[in-house]
Design an enzyme around this catalytic site. Sequence first.
Site, mmCIF file in Angstrom:
data_model
loop_
_atom_site.group_PDB
_atom_site.id
_atom_site.type_symbol
_atom_site.label_atom_id
_atom_site.label_comp_id
_atom_site.label_asym_id
_atom_site.label_seq_id
_atom_site.Cartn_x
_atom_site.Cartn_y
_atom_site.Cartn_z
ATOM 1 C CB ALA A 233 -3.688 -0.709 -4.753
ATOM 2 C CG ASP B 73 -27.558 15.458 -7.403
ATOM 3 O OD1 ASP B 73 -27.116 14.693 -6.743
ATOM 4 O OD2 ASP B 73 -28.749 15.086 -8.269
ATOM 5 C CE LYS C 233 -15.227 6.607 -0.991
ATOM 6 N NZ LYS C 233 -14.299 5.234 -0.783
ATOM 7 C CE LYS D 202 -12.079 -0.729 -9.546
ATOM 8 N NZ LYS D 202 -10.862 -1.024 -8.819
ATOM 9 C CB THR E 15 -16.973 -0.797 -8.651
ATOM 10 O OG1 THR E 15 -17.801 -0.164 -8.499
ATOM 11 C CG2 THR E 15 -16.233 -0.183 -9.660
ATOM 12 C CG ASP E 16 -22.310 -1.545 -8.054
ATOM 13 O OD1 ASP E 16 -21.545 -0.729 -8.132
ATOM 14 O OD2 ASP E 16 -23.284 -1.721 -7.257
ATOM 15 C CD GLU E 17 -19.447 3.711 -8.234
ATOM 16 O OE1 GLU E 17 -19.278 4.721 -8.745
ATOM 17 O OE2 GLU E 17 -19.362 3.556 -6.777
ATOM 18 C CG ASP F 279 -2.085 0.771 0.910
ATOM 19 O OD1 ASP F 279 -3.411 0.499 1.051
ATOM 20 O OD2 ASP F 279 -2.083 2.097 1.066
ATOM 21 N N GLY G 71 -23.426 14.553 -12.686
ATOM 22 C CA GLY G 71 -23.454 13.009 -13.187
ATOM 23 C C GLY G 71 -23.910 11.919 -12.648
ATOM 24 C CG HIS G 72 -26.086 11.479 -7.959
ATOM 25 N ND1 HIS G 72 -26.477 12.223 -6.857
ATOM 26 C CD2 HIS G 72 -25.411 10.188 -7.357
ATOM 27 C CE1 HIS G 72 -26.416 11.522 -5.505
ATOM 28 N NE2 HIS G 72 -25.791 10.051 -5.975
ATOM 29 C CE1 TYR H 55 -13.444 3.949 -7.879
ATOM 30 C CE2 TYR H 55 -15.830 3.878 -8.228
ATOM 31 C CZ TYR H 55 -14.799 3.335 -7.775
ATOM 32 O OH TYR H 55 -14.796 2.098 -7.015
ATOM 33 C CD GLU I 150 -6.471 8.303 -5.202
ATOM 34 O OE1 GLU I 150 -7.394 8.749 -4.675
ATOM 35 O OE2 GLU I 150 -5.189 8.136 -4.807
ATOM 36 C CG ASP J 271 2.440 4.678 -6.577
ATOM 37 O OD1 ASP J 271 1.686 4.015 -7.396
ATOM 38 O OD2 ASP J 271 2.315 5.732 -6.223
HETATM 39 P P1 NAD Z 1 -10.093 2.942 -0.040
HETATM 40 O O1 NAD Z 1 -9.943 4.152 -0.631
HETATM 41 O O2 NAD Z 1 -10.607 2.940 1.348
HETATM 42 O O3 NAD Z 1 -8.712 2.088 -0.153
HETATM 43 C C1 NAD Z 1 -7.717 2.054 -1.087
HETATM 44 C C2 NAD Z 1 -6.377 1.743 -0.786
HETATM 45 O O4 NAD Z 1 -5.425 1.894 -1.936
HETATM 46 C C3 NAD Z 1 -5.831 2.827 0.210
HETATM 47 O O5 NAD Z 1 -5.160 2.040 1.554
HETATM 48 C C4 NAD Z 1 -4.857 3.529 -0.289
HETATM 49 O O6 NAD Z 1 -3.545 3.812 0.236
HETATM 50 C C5 NAD Z 1 -4.315 2.307 -1.436
HETATM 51 N N1 NAD Z 1 -3.709 2.992 -2.702
HETATM 52 C C6 NAD Z 1 -4.251 4.022 -3.617
HETATM 53 N N2 NAD Z 1 -3.516 4.272 -4.386
HETATM 54 C C7 NAD Z 1 -2.242 3.294 -4.388
HETATM 55 C C8 NAD Z 1 -1.056 3.118 -5.051
HETATM 56 N N3 NAD Z 1 -0.934 3.808 -6.278
HETATM 57 N N4 NAD Z 1 -0.497 1.999 -4.763
HETATM 58 C C9 NAD Z 1 -0.616 1.350 -3.686
HETATM 59 N N5 NAD Z 1 -1.819 1.690 -2.992
HETATM 60 C C10 NAD Z 1 -2.648 2.638 -3.209
HETATM 61 O O7 NAD Z 1 -10.859 2.048 -1.075
HETATM 62 P P2 NAD Z 1 -12.056 1.006 -0.708
HETATM 63 O O8 NAD Z 1 -13.328 1.182 -0.609
HETATM 64 O O9 NAD Z 1 -11.393 -0.031 0.260
HETATM 65 O O10 NAD Z 1 -11.941 0.072 -1.958
HETATM 66 C C11 NAD Z 1 -11.081 -0.999 -2.543
HETATM 67 C C12 NAD Z 1 -11.167 -1.367 -3.875
HETATM 68 O O11 NAD Z 1 -12.729 -1.927 -4.035
HETATM 69 C C13 NAD Z 1 -11.265 -0.448 -5.079
HETATM 70 O O12 NAD Z 1 -10.481 -0.977 -6.153
HETATM 71 C C14 NAD Z 1 -12.601 0.216 -5.387
HETATM 72 O O13 NAD Z 1 -12.904 0.412 -6.698
HETATM 73 C C15 NAD Z 1 -13.298 -1.287 -5.000
HETATM 74 N N6 NAD Z 1 -14.888 -1.292 -4.551
HETATM 75 C C16 NAD Z 1 -15.249 -0.685 -3.607
HETATM 76 C C17 NAD Z 1 -16.388 -0.609 -3.033
HETATM 77 C C18 NAD Z 1 -17.008 0.415 -1.864
HETATM 78 O O14 NAD Z 1 -18.093 0.288 -1.530
HETATM 79 N N7 NAD Z 1 -16.203 0.845 -1.203
HETATM 80 C C19 NAD Z 1 -17.469 -1.207 -3.775
HETATM 81 C C20 NAD Z 1 -17.037 -2.064 -4.955
HETATM 82 C C21 NAD Z 1 -15.545 -1.972 -5.387
HETATM 83 P P1 TYD Z 2 -20.446 7.131 -1.642
HETATM 84 O O1 TYD Z 2 -20.364 6.848 -0.555
HETATM 85 O O2 TYD Z 2 -19.537 8.101 -2.299
HETATM 86 O O3 TYD Z 2 -20.550 6.258 -2.691
HETATM 87 P P2 TYD Z 2 -20.752 6.022 -4.415
HETATM 88 O O4 TYD Z 2 -20.888 7.293 -4.977
HETATM 89 O O5 TYD Z 2 -19.418 5.198 -4.946
HETATM 90 O O6 TYD Z 2 -22.089 5.154 -4.433
HETATM 91 O O7 TYD Z 2 -22.106 7.807 -1.930
HETATM 92 C C1 TYD Z 2 -23.253 6.841 -1.666
HETATM 93 C C2 TYD Z 2 -24.407 7.951 -2.424
HETATM 94 O O8 TYD Z 2 -24.803 8.782 -1.336
HETATM 95 C C3 TYD Z 2 -24.360 8.408 -3.463
HETATM 96 O O9 TYD Z 2 -25.688 8.510 -4.243
HETATM 97 C C4 TYD Z 2 -23.826 9.938 -3.179
HETATM 98 C C5 TYD Z 2 -24.571 9.985 -1.777
HETATM 99 N N1 TYD Z 2 -24.003 10.880 -0.916
HETATM 100 C C6 TYD Z 2 -24.765 12.009 -0.261
HETATM 101 O O10 TYD Z 2 -25.944 12.159 -0.567
HETATM 102 N N2 TYD Z 2 -23.987 12.778 0.741
HETATM 103 C C7 TYD Z 2 -22.505 12.607 0.762
HETATM 104 O O11 TYD Z 2 -22.154 13.534 1.635
HETATM 105 C C8 TYD Z 2 -22.060 11.570 0.278
HETATM 106 C C9 TYD Z 2 -20.653 11.423 0.454
HETATM 107 C C10 TYD Z 2 -22.497 10.548 -0.665
#
Ligand code: NAD
Ligand code: TYD
Length: 340
Positions: free
Chosen positions: A83, A276, A193, A158, A126-128, A34, A279-280, A154, A85, A60
């Site tokens: 890993a 909002d 989040k 992905k 991700t489902d996104e 990480d 592009g939400h 984002y 963003e 990295d």
């Molecule tokens: P997060 O942002 O909490 O964690 C990301 C981690 O990656 C951090 O520890 C960061 O330091 C590390 N990182 C970032 N850039 C890096 C680099 N260049 N080299 C090495 N390490 C690096 O993210 P998360 O929510 O834990 O998501 C993890 C994965 O799951 C991501 O790929 C995301 O797209 C995917 N994902 C997340 C969700 C969700 O709801 N959070 C859902 C589906 C998929």
């Molecule tokens: P988020 O946790 O950023 O996940 P994602 O955009 O990847 O789904 O946001 C979840 C939902 O909540 C999304 O529709 C945007 C909304 N949201 C708010 O309404 N207020 C907030 O402050 C944040 C961070 C998200």
Amino acid sequence: MKKILVTGGAGFIGGNFVHYLLSRYPEDKVICVDSLTYAGNLDTLSDVTDNANFGFYKIDITDAVSIDKLFAEVLPDIVVNFAAESHVDRSIEDPGIFLRTNILGVQVLMDACRKYNVSRYHQVSTDEVYGDLPLDKPEMMFTEQTPLHTSSPYSASKASADLLVMAYYRTYKLPVTISRCSNNYGPYHFPEKLIPLMIINALYDKPLPVYGSGANVRDWLYVEDHCAAIDLIIRKGKAGEVYNVGGHNEKKNIDIVKTIVNKLGKSERLITFVKDRAGHDLRYAIDPSKIHAELGWLPRTDFDEGIEKTIEWYINNKPWWEKIINGEYRNYYERMYENR
Ligand code: NAD
Ligand code: TYD
């Protein structure tokens, strides 16, 4: 004994996955890579740093020389790439770093996997990548055949990575798998989040900023269920396959926020509707029938239990998130929310 290299293991899902593996497979070695961006936090791993089966490397994933050196030293059997963003709002502010880490980082990791004959590269997607669904067609869901159709920098980064992963399978026969999961929630979730932000703001009686009307729908899964799905895929999933992961748990944002407010015994007057997101995406909904039929995966934690466990975790782990919200995160919060 397997050597599993987990990238992004100091983040939310990767950190939970490290804990998941170490607690269930005492014979396996877990190596975490990480770069510790703003989202990476060593406190998330503090209870495993002394475990003899655990190793941490601050690297990295876009640094090809350091990654090559690490693979030569460790010779991992399996690589699981978390890993990335990961925050849509930050990708709207500054897309560049998303393309670098989320696409070029994947290339660097897969090239190392090819060179050192790794037996499985798993891409956490991700489902996104499927874009969004209309709010008035509840029967529509994302399957693995749904075309990629992205909305934010984002999700575009992905989706690009997913295409590259499948290209490495076809061209080089690299044994890859991809999981596309819905929104996760649970312990160690970074406060930017939705769910942790609302829990923390509510605890401080601060405004709860809901984007737009709050009608957008997300399909929420407890993070441990996601970890279990990835664990199954890397051990039993078929190379070259994509698996959707989700628990049929669609909720409107406003209902999530009201649930948190009510469980904490706070006033709904804290809820504030703000501008909002550009592009939400309207609605995400995963059809997880493939992973259920082929690998027997089912979610174990229902939403009511999961959200209570999550709220309790944030109440009991104040030092973990206070350190974050008192640091650089404060500037981000002001930038994102002050004049919204
Ligand atoms: P997060 O942002 O909490 O964690 C990301 C981690 O990656 C951090 O520890 C960061 O330091 C590390 N990182 C970032 N850039 C890096 C680099 N260049 N080299 C090495 N390490 C690096 O993210 P998360 O929510 O834990 O998501 C993890 C994965 O799951 C991501 O790929 C995301 O797209 C995917 N994902 C997340 C969700 C969700 O709801 N959070 C859902 C589906 C998929
Ligand atoms: P988020 O946790 O950023 O996940 P994602 O955009 O990847 O789904 O946001 C979840 C939902 O909540 C999304 O529709 C945007 C909304 N949201 C708010 O309404 N207020 C907030 O402050 C944040 C961070 C998200």
